[in-house]
Motif scaffolding. Structure first.
Motif, PDB file in Angstrom:
ATOM      1  N   ARG A 153      -3.127   2.323   0.248  1.00 22.86           N
ATOM      2  CA  ARG A 153      -3.809   1.988   1.499  1.00 22.86           C
ATOM      3  C   ARG A 153      -3.092   0.861   2.253  1.00 22.86           C
ATOM      4  O   ARG A 153      -2.939   0.903   3.471  1.00 22.86           O
ATOM      5  CB  ARG A 153      -5.259   1.589   1.203  1.00 22.86           C
ATOM      6  N   HIS A 154      -2.662  -0.133   1.512  1.00 18.75           N
ATOM      7  CA  HIS A 154      -1.988  -1.275   2.145  1.00 18.75           C
ATOM      8  C   HIS A 154      -0.734  -0.823   2.908  1.00 18.75           C
ATOM      9  O   HIS A 154      -0.542  -1.177   4.074  1.00 18.75           O
ATOM     10  CB  HIS A 154      -1.637  -2.321   1.082  1.00 18.75           C
ATOM     11  N   ASP A 179     -11.879   5.898   7.856  1.00 14.94           N
ATOM     12  CA  ASP A 179     -10.761   6.846   7.961  1.00 14.94           C
ATOM     13  C   ASP A 179     -11.212   8.194   8.514  1.00 14.94           C
ATOM     14  O   ASP A 179     -10.421   8.943   9.075  1.00 14.94           O
ATOM     15  CB  ASP A 179     -10.135   7.088   6.581  1.00 14.94           C
ATOM     16  N   GLN A 180     -12.502   8.517   8.291  1.00 18.91           N
ATOM     17  CA  GLN A 180     -12.971   9.874   8.607  1.00 18.91           C
ATOM     18  C   GLN A 180     -13.928   9.911   9.779  1.00 18.91           C
ATOM     19  O   GLN A 180     -14.719  10.853   9.909  1.00 18.91           O
ATOM     20  CB  GLN A 180     -13.658  10.468   7.361  1.00 18.91           C
ATOM     21  N   ALA A 229      -6.508  10.462   5.557  1.00 16.75           N
ATOM     22  CA  ALA A 229      -7.803  10.003   5.032  1.00 16.75           C
ATOM     23  C   ALA A 229      -8.063  10.605   3.656  1.00 16.75           C
ATOM     24  O   ALA A 229      -8.537   9.922   2.740  1.00 16.75           O
ATOM     25  CB  ALA A 229      -8.927  10.390   5.999  1.00 16.75           C
ATOM     26  N   LEU A 256      -5.765   9.076   1.045  1.00 17.26           N
ATOM     27  CA  LEU A 256      -6.125   7.701   0.654  1.00 17.26           C
ATOM     28  C   LEU A 256      -7.342   7.652  -0.261  1.00 17.26           C
ATOM     29  O   LEU A 256      -7.502   6.702  -1.020  1.00 17.26           O
ATOM     30  CB  LEU A 256      -6.361   6.845   1.902  1.00 17.26           C
ATOM     31  N   MET A 257      -8.209   8.682  -0.188  1.00 22.14           N
ATOM     32  CA  MET A 257      -9.335   8.695  -1.133  1.00 22.14           C
ATOM     33  C   MET A 257      -8.817   8.903  -2.549  1.00 22.14           C
ATOM     34  O   MET A 257      -9.354   8.367  -3.507  1.00 22.14           O
ATOM     35  CB  MET A 257     -10.349   9.775  -0.762  1.00 22.14           C
ATOM     36  N   ARG A 268      -1.439   1.447   6.028  1.00 17.58           N
ATOM     37  CA  ARG A 268      -1.865   0.650   7.186  1.00 17.58           C
ATOM     38  C   ARG A 268      -0.635   0.005   7.846  1.00 17.58           C
ATOM     39  O   ARG A 268      -0.464   0.032   9.050  1.00 17.58           O
ATOM     40  CB  ARG A 268      -2.857  -0.426   6.754  1.00 17.58           C
ATOM     41  N   GLU A 315      -8.257  -5.789   1.683  1.00 16.80           N
ATOM     42  CA  GLU A 315      -8.142  -6.156   3.106  1.00 16.80           C
ATOM     43  C   GLU A 315      -9.372  -5.685   3.887  1.00 16.80           C
ATOM     44  O   GLU A 315      -9.845  -6.377   4.791  1.00 16.80           O
ATOM     45  CB  GLU A 315      -6.876  -5.522   3.700  1.00 16.80           C
ATOM     46  N   ILE A 374      -7.197   2.134  10.103  1.00 13.91           N
ATOM     47  CA  ILE A 374      -6.251   3.216   9.819  1.00 13.91           C
ATOM     48  C   ILE A 374      -6.679   4.457  10.596  1.00 13.91           C
ATOM     49  O   ILE A 374      -7.873   4.759  10.680  1.00 13.91           O
ATOM     50  CB  ILE A 374      -6.221   3.490   8.302  1.00 13.91           C
ATOM     51  N   ALA A 398      -7.637  -2.258  -4.971  1.00 10.90           N
ATOM     52  CA  ALA A 398      -6.272  -2.187  -4.443  1.00 10.90           C
ATOM     53  C   ALA A 398      -6.182  -3.121  -3.235  1.00 10.90           C
ATOM     54  O   ALA A 398      -7.182  -3.362  -2.554  1.00 10.90           O
ATOM     55  CB  ALA A 398      -5.945  -0.748  -4.029  1.00 10.90           C
ATOM     56  N   TRP A 399      -4.977  -3.613  -2.967  1.00 11.25           N
ATOM     57  CA  TRP A 399      -4.808  -4.573  -1.859  1.00 11.25           C
ATOM     58  C   TRP A 399      -5.344  -4.034  -0.538  1.00 11.25           C
ATOM     59  O   TRP A 399      -5.966  -4.756   0.238  1.00 11.25           O
ATOM     60  CB  TRP A 399      -3.341  -4.955  -1.702  1.00 11.25           C
ATOM     61  N   GLY A 400      -5.082  -2.775  -0.263  1.00 10.77           N
ATOM     62  CA  GLY A 400      -5.523  -2.201   1.013  1.00 10.77           C
ATOM     63  C   GLY A 400      -7.035  -2.194   1.148  1.00 10.77           C
ATOM     64  O   GLY A 400      -7.573  -2.351   2.250  1.00 10.77           O
ATOM     65  N   LEU A 401      -7.733  -2.020   0.022  1.00  9.85           N
ATOM     66  CA  LEU A 401      -9.198  -2.085   0.047  1.00  9.85           C
ATOM     67  C   LEU A 401      -9.677  -3.532   0.113  1.00  9.85           C
ATOM     68  O   LEU A 401     -10.661  -3.842   0.781  1.00  9.85           O
ATOM     69  CB  LEU A 401      -9.779  -1.389  -1.185  1.00  9.85           C
ATOM     70  N   GLY A 411      -7.154   7.867  10.290  1.00  8.59           N
ATOM     71  CA  GLY A 411      -7.255   8.798   9.169  1.00  8.59           C
ATOM     72  C   GLY A 411      -6.900  10.227   9.513  1.00  8.59           C
ATOM     73  O   GLY A 411      -6.703  11.060   8.628  1.00  8.59           O
ATOM     74  N   PRO A 453      -6.016   5.102  -3.339  1.00  8.81           N
ATOM     75  CA  PRO A 453      -6.328   3.825  -2.673  1.00  8.81           C
ATOM     76  C   PRO A 453      -5.206   2.799  -2.843  1.00  8.81           C
ATOM     77  O   PRO A 453      -5.067   1.891  -2.038  1.00  8.81           O
ATOM     78  CB  PRO A 453      -7.611   3.355  -3.364  1.00  8.81           C
ATOM     79  N   GLU A 454      -4.361   2.987  -3.871  1.00  7.04           N
ATOM     80  CA  GLU A 454      -3.274   2.016  -4.107  1.00  7.04           C
ATOM     81  C   GLU A 454      -2.244   2.041  -2.982  1.00  7.04           C
ATOM     82  O   GLU A 454      -1.452   1.108  -2.854  1.00  7.04           O
ATOM     83  CB  GLU A 454      -2.607   2.260  -5.468  1.00  7.04           C
TER      84      GLU A 454
END
Lengths: 559, 209
Positions: A478-479, B85-86, A468, A471-472, A482, B27, A384, B22-25, A386, A475-476
């Protein structure tokens, strides 16, 4: 080449499920890419093992020699009681099981495979194997054909046309599944650069094995009276395939790959529409394949009400196009663009997509190179970015999902379904969110709903905040974030429909994918699984030539 | 028996999801474990240890803006995602932790090295990894417990040039570790019912014809 005069069709128009569910095979379909290559490179085919007994039980090996390598299908034939025959993924036994071996197997390899391949998902294959499959007989046709041949007669061609195949595969597992080699380990081989060539190669060999097996069983039964299946009849027998829900998540889970498939066909359509003048030969080729397509249409039946309606529309479209082609001046300026423009208002989605596929036929030189662009070799799409701001992500979201933001996501009809994986066979299923205890197990296969949820939280954040930071806290999302970044470079990556709506038809997704394989005769057996034919009309190995390798999809109509 | 990296990636992703990510994590977990296993490093064991630890309550292991967490220890999956990300904010050195199974951060540090086009080093307990665009050198065993982590720019120059890692195509993950991951992955599967068998997969018509 110069920039196309005709822009690609808009993703908002192309990526609707209704249209994707009306796609047809084309020159770029994976089966046709393979048969062209087999003829062009003069691949050799051998059958070093065919050890099948009088009950039809045993093993066989079919080896392909390409200029650089060899590949072998190892087949196991079984004597399956009728009661155990099921196309469903929950089946545990089949009439025949197969694997594609990388190279030429030794006797030890075949013994190892015999202990595993017949068990399919319950067995293990290794890095030496590239794919795994199984097939069931068409019970009624198999008996009819064996009996006729054993008695020295050719089977009645009309009966064969109704079914179209002697066996149907019920799964073809590739890349990494059940221990097989990952696709990436063979992706640098030119013969596998175009997607699904491994699987298409295996199915091609299965079809050859099935013809040989039916001849063998007729010989066992009829002895000296038996005759082999006539070549012309055999060619019209494809391999059936039953495809369930598993293919639908594949399209959603591989947005870049799906984008590349759609982009290749749309680019091909655009290139042909940009042809200023068609030659006499090009016009003749188009008229010829259009005429021959009728035999596909005539043998395409379905008991599914939705498909029946679509078929009726397609048959009406075919008549409308025929009438139009009598009048239309294809020798004028931009004839194919004119035809597409006419089709857009004159005929249904089925007919429009048929025209779009057929008008590529005279233009192999102009479009066949696009097949090579259909793979996904980008490995830089996972991370990603960020630094992108919340506002920029909102912009991406509106690009792909503006249509979804206006839906009422609180309406139960909008979220009626949920995709999940069953504990039973680890297969994807689609359930009713409000009727079954499945929501806790939901798979991320509803990008539109996820985008709408993210849009709400993004809207509550400062537009300048780096994603970034967002997303911290979230997190839900994040998918989907991306996904949005990936699809920024893949305009045809997202389906522009709600994949969990109450009226959504998974067969539309299956059809889209299978059309790229080159399937014909789509016959949904419910809203969730479909039977198709593969390689109907294709030459067998000994018949492959530059003349036969390509337009076999369109057989000459019977008089 | 070896596993294909596709199987490894899918198992790690499902296991992380089953453990509540979560799904994104999830992954990110799949991607990191695959990266490590492709280089002969035991990503599966690292993830299995992580999931056992965070099973007590995932939120407590989530990093805040100062790279600390409520429980005191950081989850390597969430920390790795945040670092990834950072990376634009990274200057020359960052110390934080303790981080559970810190080897799971190495793929992110390799990504930083590629973006910055320089060697990067990660030190965690007795474990140390130096990475650049394609090269990798690891020293000492990496703990699957929690330890303090330092990431710094540069290769700490004394170990010689980095070998470009020969990528493996298979994982020989131990059956016991695989089972630990599968225990979590199983939580993502809906129990089968006759209704779902009939309805969910769409049967109904006979297919024996």
């Amino acid at each position: 080449m110069s920039a196309p005069r005709v822009p690609l069709r808009n993703p908002k128009h192309v990526m609707r499920l209704k249209r994707l569910g009306s796609f047809h095979q084309s020159r770029l379909s994976f089966m046709r890419v393979l048969t062209r290559r087999m003829a062009r490179e003069n691949w050799h085919f051998q059958r070093p093992v065919f050890d099948i007994d009088a009950k039809g039980v045993g093993r066989a090996v079919y080896t392909i020699k390409t200029p650089e390598r060899s590949y072998s299908m190892v087949a196991f034939a079984h004597d399956l009681p009728d009661a155990l025959r099921s196309d469903r993924v929950i089946a545990e036994a089949w009439d025949a099981t197969f694997t594609l071996f990388d190279g030429e197997p030794t006797a030890d390899d075949i013994d190892r495979l015999e202990a595993n391949v017949p068990k399919q998902e319950a067995g293990r294959i290794t890095e030496r194997e590239l794919a795994l499959s199984r097939a069931n007989r068409s019970a009624r046709l198999w008996k009819l054909v064996v009996d006729a041949l054993a008695a020295g007669q050719q089977p009645d061609a009309d009966h064969l046309g109704d079914v179209g195949y002697l066996m149907r595969t019920t799964a073809v597992y590739g890349s990494g599944k059940f221990g097989a080699a990952d696709y990436v380990t063979v992706a640098d081989r030119p013969e596998f650069k175009v997607p699904f060539q491994v699987e298409m190669m295996l199915v091609y060999l299965i079809r050859t094995f099935v013809r040989d097996l039916v001849n063998h069983m007729a010989k066992v039964k009829g002895g000296d009276t038996a005759v082999p299946l006539d070549g012309a009849i055999a060619r019209q027998l494809g391999i059936g395939n039953s495809t369930g829900l598993g293919m639908a998540p594949f399209l959603i889970n591989h947005p870049v790959l799906f984008n590349n498939w759609i982009t290749a066909r749309e680019t091909a359509i655009s290139r042909v529409r940009a042809v200023a003048r068609a030659t006499k030969n090009e016009i003749a080729t188009f008229r010829d394949v259009f005429r021959r397509y009728k035999s596909v249409l005539d043998t395409w039946t379905s008991d599914h009400a939705g498909q029946q309606a679509k078929l009726a529309a397609l048959r009406a479209d075919y008549a409308t196009i025929s009438a139009h082609l009598v009048r239309a001046n294809l020798s004028g300026a931009f004839p194919w663009d004119g035809l597409m423009t006419w089709a857009k208002t004159a005929i249904s989605d089925e007919g429009q997509e048929l025209v779009a596929s057929l008008l590529l036929e005279p233009y192999g030189d102009l479009v066949d190179d696009l097949a090579e662009t259909m793979c996904d070799d980008a490995d830089d799409t996972f991370r990603i970015d960020g630094r992108m701001s919340v506002g920029e992500v909102q912009g991406l979201l509106e690009q792909s999902f503006d249509w979804a933001l206006g839906l009422d996501w609180d309406d139960p009809k909008c979220i009626a379904r949920a995709w999940y994986v069953s504990a039973e066979k680890l297969e994807p299923r689609l359930g009713e969110r409000f009727e079954e205890p499945i929501e806790d197990f939901e798979q991320p296969l509803a990008p539109a709903r996820d985008a709408a949820l993210a849009a709400a939280d993004l809207g509550n954040s400062n537009a300048d905040t780096p994603i970034a930071t967002f997303l911290m806290q979230h997190p839900e999302h994040r998918h989907i974030v991306r996904r949005l970044q990936v699809c920024a470079k893949a305009p045809y990556g997202e389906i522009r429909d709600n994949t969990i709506a109450t009226e959504m038809l998974p067969i539309d997704m299956l059809r889209a994918k299978l059309s790229y394989f080159g399937a014909t005769h789509f016959d949904p057996r419910s809203d969730r699984w479909v039977r198709i034919r593969m390689y109907t009309g294709a030459p067998y190995p000994e018949e492959l030539s530059p003349e036969t390798c390509d337009d076999w999809v369109y057989p000459d109509p019977r008089p | 028996m070896t596993r294909s990296l596709g199987e490894v990636d899918a198992m790690a992703r499902k296991a992380a999801r089953g453990a509540g990510y979560a799904w994104g994590l999830a992954e990110e977990a799949g991607s990191a474990v695959r990266w490590l296993e492709a280089r002969g490093l035991d990503g599966c064991a690292a993830l299995a240890a992580t999931l056992q630890t965070v099973d007590q309550g995932l939120d407590g292991f989530s990093p805040d803006a100062d790279w600390t967490s409520a429980s005191g220890a950081l989850c390597p999956v969430m920390t790795g995602a945040a670092l990834s990300d950072q990376i634009a904010d990274f200057e020359t050195e960052l110390s934080f932790g303790p981080v559970i199974a810190p080897i799971l951060l190495v793929p992110v540090v390799a990504y930083m090295a590629m973006q910055r086009q320089q060697d990067m080093t990660l030190e965690a307990g007795s474990g140390r990894a130096v990475v650049n665009g394609g090269g990798l050198r690891t020293e000492g065993p990496f703990s699957t417990g929690a330890c303090a982590v330092t990431i710094r720019a540069g290769g700490a120059g004394d170990g010689g040039a980095l070998q470009v890692a020969e990528l493996r195509t298979r994982s020989d993950v131990l059956p016991d570790i695989w089972d630990q991951l599968d225990h979590f992955a199983t939580k993502t599967y809906a129990p089968a019912t006759e209704a779902s068998r009939l309805k969910g997969a769409g049967a109904g018509l006979t297919d024996n014809d």
